[in-house]
Scaffold this motif. Structure first.
Motif, PDB file in Angstrom:
ATOM      1  N   SER A 456     -20.911  24.696 -16.296  1.00 34.80           N
ATOM      2  CA  SER A 456     -20.535  25.821 -15.456  1.00 34.80           C
ATOM      3  C   SER A 456     -19.253  26.472 -15.966  1.00 34.80           C
ATOM      4  O   SER A 456     -18.208  25.826 -16.044  1.00 34.80           O
ATOM      5  N   ILE A 457     -19.362  27.741 -16.333  1.00 34.54           N
ATOM      6  CA  ILE A 457     -18.174  28.526 -16.666  1.00 34.54           C
ATOM      7  C   ILE A 457     -17.605  29.159 -15.400  1.00 34.54           C
ATOM      8  O   ILE A 457     -16.396  29.226 -15.193  1.00 34.54           O
ATOM      9  N   GLU A 458     -18.504  29.633 -14.542  1.00 33.96           N
ATOM     10  CA  GLU A 458     -18.090  30.220 -13.268  1.00 33.96           C
ATOM     11  C   GLU A 458     -19.141  29.884 -12.214  1.00 33.96           C
ATOM     12  O   GLU A 458     -20.337  29.805 -12.511  1.00 33.96           O
ATOM     13  N   ALA A 459     -18.693  29.695 -10.990  1.00 34.75           N
ATOM     14  CA  ALA A 459     -19.607  29.454  -9.877  1.00 34.75           C
ATOM     15  C   ALA A 459     -19.236  30.347  -8.699  1.00 34.75           C
ATOM     16  O   ALA A 459     -18.097  30.846  -8.604  1.00 34.75           O
ATOM     17  N   ASP A 460     -20.233  30.589  -7.854  1.00 30.72           N
ATOM     18  CA  ASP A 460     -20.051  31.266  -6.561  1.00 30.72           C
ATOM     19  C   ASP A 460     -19.682  32.738  -6.675  1.00 30.72           C
ATOM     20  O   ASP A 460     -19.116  33.310  -5.745  1.00 30.72           O
ATOM     21  N   HIS A 461     -20.006  33.362  -7.811  1.00 28.75           N
ATOM     22  CA  HIS A 461     -19.822  34.812  -7.937  1.00 28.75           C
ATOM     23  C   HIS A 461     -21.016  35.408  -8.690  1.00 28.75           C
ATOM     24  O   HIS A 461     -20.865  35.994  -9.770  1.00 28.75           O
ATOM     25  N   PRO A 462     -22.225  35.260  -8.139  1.00 29.21           N
ATOM     26  CA  PRO A 462     -23.417  35.738  -8.857  1.00 29.21           C
ATOM     27  C   PRO A 462     -23.585  37.248  -8.754  1.00 29.21           C
ATOM     28  O   PRO A 462     -24.485  37.766  -8.089  1.00 29.21           O
TER      29      PRO A 462
END
Length: 517
Positions: A456-462
Motif C-alpha cells: 500500500s502506497i496510499e489508502a482511504d483516498h480512492p
C-alpha cells in the motif's frame, strides 16, 4: 456526499444485461430449464451472457430495468436465435434468486506492513483555474521544459483546463477545452516546436451527441500555446495516440471515441498540414465500435512502414483488440475477452513486462459507475503476456477495488518491472470512517520470485483516475504521480490540489544500488 455527477474519464458503462423494453410483453415460463434457456438467449443477443454472481442481489433490479429503459439506445441488429422473451419481472426474479446477497470481501488487498521503500507524499496545486478534477496525468516531451527534466500534462475534466508541470518550472496553463481526457505530445506541424494533442469528451455525461473533439495546443515561439480543433463532431473522445499511420513522414493521430451505446469508434486523423502552415487533418473512421477507453502502439501488428495499434473497449464489449494495416485500412483482431460484460475495463498500457523482446499489455478493470457497487472481487490489474503465435495469456497481477489505471516501471531499481495501480471509488464517503476497512487507493505490486507482492502506497483516498511513474525530482529514483479526481463529491471544483506525488527516497533498510559509495 454531494449529488453532482462525476465528469470522469469513463462515463456510465452499460452493464449489458441485454434486456430490451419489449421483454415486458413476454409470456410466462414453462419450467425452470426453459426459463433459463430463454433468459440466456435473450440476454446474449447483443453480447456475452452476464452471470448472476457478478453483482449482489440488491443491484439486479435497477440494472435490468435500466437496460429495459434504454431500449432505444441498444443496437437494432442482434445475433442469436429468436426466442420468446420473458417479462422483465421474471428476469429480475431469476437473477435475484441466483445472485449472492453480497459479493465476497476478504478485506484490504495489500499487506498490513509498510512497503520496503520510503515514499514521501506531497500534494500539488496547479493554479486557481485547476483543482481536484484531473482525469489523467501523462509524461510529455522533456523539450517542453527549457531547464530540462520531465514534464507532465494534467487534463482536468471538471474545469476544462490543461496544465503542464515540471519540477524546474512548476505549473503553467496550456489552455482550455470542454472535458479533456488525455494528452499526447508531438510536432504535428513540423516547425521544430512540441505541440499537444488532446482528446476531448465534450460532455461529462453519457449521450449519443457528436460532441467529442480532438484539439491541438500548438506550440508558439514564445513558449505559449494556441488551441485548434482538428476533428469535431465525434463521439466522446477518451484517448489519442500519435503515429505516422500512412508512413509519409509526419505524425498522424488516432482518436478513440468512447461515445455511448451507438456513437463512437476509432478514427484515423491523417495529417495534411503544410510544414509550418495551418493545421489540417483528414478523418477516416476505422471502426464504429463504441466504448474505447485506451489506444496504444503495438509494433507487432505493423506491416511494412505502417504501424499497428491496440485498443481496449469497455461497455458491453470488454475486449482488447489489435488493429493491423490491411489494404488502405485496418483489420481488427480480438486478442482478449473479459470473463463477462460487466468487467469494467478502464485502461490499457503497452509494455514489455517480462523483458523478452515483445509487447505485452497491462489491463485495468475497475469501472464502478454503471451500478454503484464499490467492492468487486474481480476488479484489479491483469498482465496480458504476449506468447507470439500462441496469442496472449491473461495473468492476474493483483486485485484493486475501482482500478482505473496501472503503469509498469522498476520502482525499486532491482532490475525488473513492477506495477503501480490507482483506484477510483467515488461512491465512498471521504474521509473513510475511523475503524472501517482500509481501502487501498494507490498500490505498488512488487515483482518478486514468489509473484506479485501488493504494497500500500496510499489508502482511504480512492479518487484517482490516472497515474504515471517518473523521476520527477531528478534524483535518480522513480516517483509516483497520481491525478486527484474529486469532481464527484466536491462542489468547488477549482479548489484544492490536483496531483499527488510520492517521492521515492530509496529502500527502508538503506540499501540503495544507485547511491554514491
Amino acid at each position: 456526499m454531494a449529488t453532482r455527477r462525476m465528469p470522469g474519464l469513463l462515463a456510465l458503462a452499460v452493464l449489458a444485461a441485454g434486456v430490451a423494453w419489449w421483454t415486458l410483453r413476454g409470456g410466462a415460463p414453462a419450467d425452470d430449464a426453459q426459463l433459463a434457456a430463454r433468459i440466456e438467449a435473450t440476454c446474449s443477443r447483443c453480447h456475452a451472457f452476464t452471470p448472476p454472481g457478478i453483482l449482489p442481489r440488491s443491484a439486479w433490479r435497477l440494472q435490468i430495468e435500466h437496460m429495459a429503459f434504454l431500449e432505444s439506445y441498444l443496437p437494432e441488429a442482434a445475433d442469436g436465435p429468436a426466442v420468446a422473451p420473458p417479462a422483465v419481472e421474471t428476469i429480475v426474479a431469476w437473477y435475484e434468486a441466483r445472485a449472492p446477497e453480497r459479493l465476497p470481501l476478504a478485506g484490504p488487498v495489500t499487506r498490513d506492513e509498510p512497503p520496503p521503500l520510503r515514499l514521501s507524499r506531497r500534494s500539488v496545486r496547479l493554479g486557481a483555474s485547476s483543482g481536484p478534477g484531473v482525469a489523467s496525468v501523462r509524461r510529455v516531451d522533456d523539450a517542453l521544459a527549457a531547464e530540462g527534466g520531465p514534464v507532465l500534462a494534467a487534463a482536468n475534466m471538471a474545469t476544462g483546463t490543461l496544465h503542464l508541470v515540471s519540477a524546474q518550472r512548476g505549473p503553467r496553463l496550456v489552455g482550455r477545452a470542454s472535458h479533456p481526457a488525455r494528452v499526447v505530445a508531438g510536432d504535428f506541424d513540423r516547425d521544430g516546436r512540441i505541440d499537444l494533442a488532446i482528446g476531448d469528451l465534450g460532455d461529462s455525461l453519457p449521450n449519443e451527441d457528436p460532441l467529442g473533439r480532438v484539439l491541438i495546443a500548438r506550440g508558439l515561439p514564445d513558449g505559449s500555446f494556441e488551441m485548434h480543433a482538428v476533428a469535431v463532431e465525434l463521439g466522446r473522445v477518451a484517448d489519442v495516440l500519435a503515429l505516422d499511420l500512412d508512413a509519409d513522414g509526419d505524425l498522424d493521430l488516432l482518436a478513440a471515441a468512447f461515445g455511448f451505446l451507438r456513437t463512437g469508434g476509432i478514427h484515423a486523423l491523417y495529417n495534411e498540414t503544410p510544414e509550418g502552415g495551418p493545421l489540417a487533418f483528414r478523418s477516416v473512421q476505422i471502426t464504429d465500435k463504441v466504448g474505447s477507453v485506451s489506444v496504444v502502439r503495438f509494433d507487432e501488428a505493423s506491416r511494412g512502414d505502417r504501424p499497428g495499434f491496440a485498443v481496449a473497449f469497455a461497455q458491453h464489449h470488454e475486449v482488447v483488440s489489435v488493429f493491423e494495416p490491411e489494404g488502405d485500412g485496418y483489420r481488427e483482431r480480438i486478442v482478449y475477452r473479459a470473463p463477462h460484460p460487466a468487467w469494467g475495463t478502464s485502461h490499457l498500457a503497452s509494455v514489455d513486462l517480462d523483458a523478452d523482446g515483445d509487447t505485452d499489455f497491462l489491463l485495468s478493470n475497475g469501472d464502478s459507475l454503471d451500478d454503484g457497487v464499490a467492492f468487486k472481487p474481480y476488479h484489479g490489474v491483469t498482465w496480458l503476456e504476449n506468447r507470439g503465435d500462441d496469442g496472449f495469456e491473461a495473468q492476474r497481477v493483483g486485485a484493486l477495488h475501482g482500478a482505473l489505471g496501472a503503469e509498469a516501471a522498476d520502482l525499486d531499481a532491482d532490475g525488473d518491472l513492477d506495477v503501480v495501480a490507482v483506484g477510483f471509488l467515488p461512491q465512498l464517503e471521504l474521509p473513510v470512517p475511523e475503524g472501517a476497512m482500509r481501502v487501498d487507493s494507490v498500490v505498488w505490486f512488487e515483482r518478486s520470485a514468489e509473484g506479485w507482492i501488493p504494497w500500500s502506497i496510499e489508502a482511504d483516498h480512492p479518487r484517482h483516475t490516472g497515474v504515471t511513474i517518473v523521476d520527477f525530482d531528478g534524483d535518480g529514483r522513480l516517483d509516483v504521480v497520481a491525478g486527484i479526481n474529486r469532481a464527484w463529491d466536491v462542489e468547488e471544483v477549482e479548489i484544492g490540489p490536483s496531483l499527488e506525488i510520492w517521492f521515492n527516497e530509496g529502500p527502508v533498510d538503506g540499501s540503495d544500488p544507485d547511491a554514491e559509495p
